[in-house]
Design an enzyme around this catalytic site. Structure first.
Site, short mmCIF file in Angstrom:
data_model
loop_
_atom_site.label_atom_id
_atom_site.label_comp_id
_atom_site.label_asym_id
_atom_site.label_seq_id
_atom_site.Cartn_x
_atom_site.Cartn_y
_atom_site.Cartn_z
N LYS A 46 -0.63 16.39 -7.82
CA LYS A 46 -1.67 15.43 -8.23
C LYS A 46 -3.09 15.91 -7.87
CE LYS A 46 1.13 11.25 -8.31
NZ LYS A 46 1.32 9.89 -7.81
N ASP A 82 -1.95 5.41 -11.37
CA ASP A 82 -1.37 4.81 -10.15
C ASP A 82 -2.30 3.70 -9.65
OD1 ASP A 82 0.77 6.59 -10.03
OD2 ASP A 82 -0.35 8.04 -8.82
N GLY A 110 1.67 10.00 -0.43
CA GLY A 110 1.15 10.09 -1.79
C GLY A 110 0.85 8.74 -2.42
N ARG A 132 2.97 6.91 10.84
CA ARG A 132 3.71 7.74 11.79
C ARG A 132 2.87 8.95 12.18
NH1 ARG A 132 9.52 9.61 9.62
NH2 ARG A 132 8.18 10.96 8.36
N ARG A 136 -3.07 11.75 9.37
CA ARG A 136 -2.93 11.76 7.90
C ARG A 136 -3.60 10.52 7.30
NH1 ARG A 136 2.90 12.33 4.69
NH2 ARG A 136 1.99 12.96 2.70
N TYR A 205 11.68 0.71 -5.11
CA TYR A 205 12.15 -0.19 -6.15
C TYR A 205 13.66 -0.06 -6.34
CZ TYR A 205 11.13 4.09 -8.76
OH TYR A 205 11.04 5.40 -9.15
N GLY A 226 8.68 -2.26 -6.13
CA GLY A 226 7.75 -1.36 -6.79
C GLY A 226 7.87 -1.27 -8.31
#
Ligand code: NAP
Length: 258
Positions: A46, A82, A110, A132, A136, A205, A226
């Site tokens: 992406k 998205d 992501g 976690r 990031r 989902y 989702g």
């Protein structure tokens, strides 16, 4: 899902999966240009496609990532649906009861990028991110220019995602952007920790809703998995490629049927 929408619209064309290792993307791009192809890309391509595109739509620029592309006059155009999918999923659950409470996002991978932008648009007071790998999450929020309080996930009795109970109890909307529950029906946080006003969005989902979403609904909390985000991002891509609306019901049925 895209195949179903193409059939209903009576459009020729094929939607095929290509498995492209990261180091082969650059070789593939000239072929896609020669064919005038459009499509979707997913992780890990992406951000690379955002760098390769000659033009970015405002949504792709905002998220710094491309999941949908096409060619115009031989030039690569990068778009991001998205974000539209995330906005639709958040809107479907938003209510006045959520308004004054913190929003809690679990995960910083992501899918978290589009969610973080959509949540920050709706919740100007900022977003709490439990991650976690906190660095990031910090890098993601900084890159997106979103005000986020990052809380490290820690081993917690009861919470698979390592979320402190107090944060769950305060949250008005809780979004799971981790894969927890994808394989085994595990719950990221116990339903009993949720405030009575809280709503839940699970990006994972499953046909009929994930186990966590079904448990939240049984306990009287508005909850969605989702599928809405998945179908919406696909329908927005379809409209961008073909200039006509996709049949969302047909796409939904295709997702349900797996
Ligand atoms: P990803 O890039 O791998 O990121 C996953 C995130 O979850 C990372 O921050 C990771 O932490 C964290 N995480 C993973 N396991 C965890 C655990 N046991 N406890 C706490 N944190 C954990 O994945 P993604 O692409 O964002 O996808 C996440 C989920 O969303 C998947 O189930 C995917 O199928 C779903 N998804 C749905 C849609 C949709 O349209 N509905 C779109 C995209 C993704 P680290 O950084 O420490 O690894």
């Amino acid at each position: 899902m895209q195949g179903a929408a193409l059939r209903v619209a009576g459009l020729p064309g094929r939607y095929e999966a290509l498995d492209v290792p990261p180091d082969r993307l650059a070789d593939l791009l000239p072929r896609l240009r020669d064919e005038g192809a459009g499509g979707n890309v997913t992780i890990p391509h992406k951000e690379a496609l955002a760098r390769a595109a000659a033009h970015l739509t405002p949504e792709a620029r905002r998220v710094g990532a491309v999941n949908t592309f096409w060619h115009e006059s031989g030039e690569l155009v990068g778009h991001n649906t998205d974000l539209g999918g995330a906005r639709a999923a958040v809107e479907a659950l938003w209510s006045p009861g959520i308004e004054d409470r913190p929003v809690l996002l679990l995960g910083a991978g992501g899918s978290a990028a589009a969610l973080l932008v959509a949540l920050a648009e709706r919740r100007h007071g900022g977003v709490r991110v439990v991650a976690r790998t906190p660095t990031r999450a910090e890098r993601l929020a900084e890159r997106l220019g979103v005000a986020a309080v990052v809380v490290p996930a820690e081993a917690q009795a009861g919470s698979e995602a390592g979320v402190p109970r107090a944060l769950v109890e305060e949250a008005g909307l809780l979004v799971n952007a981790t894969p927890i529950g994808q394989r085994d029906g595990a719950e990221p946080v116990p339903v009993s920790w949720l405030a009575p006003e809280a709503a839940v969005l699970d990006l994972v989902y499953a046909s009929g809703g994930t186990a966590w979403v079904r448990a939240c609904r049984a306990a009287g909390r508005p909850a969605e998995d989702g599928r809405r985000m998945l179908v919406e991002q696909g329908a927005l891509a379809f409209a961008a490629w073909f200039g006509v609306e996709a049949d969302r019901d047909a796409m939904w049925t295709a997702v349900e049927d797996g």
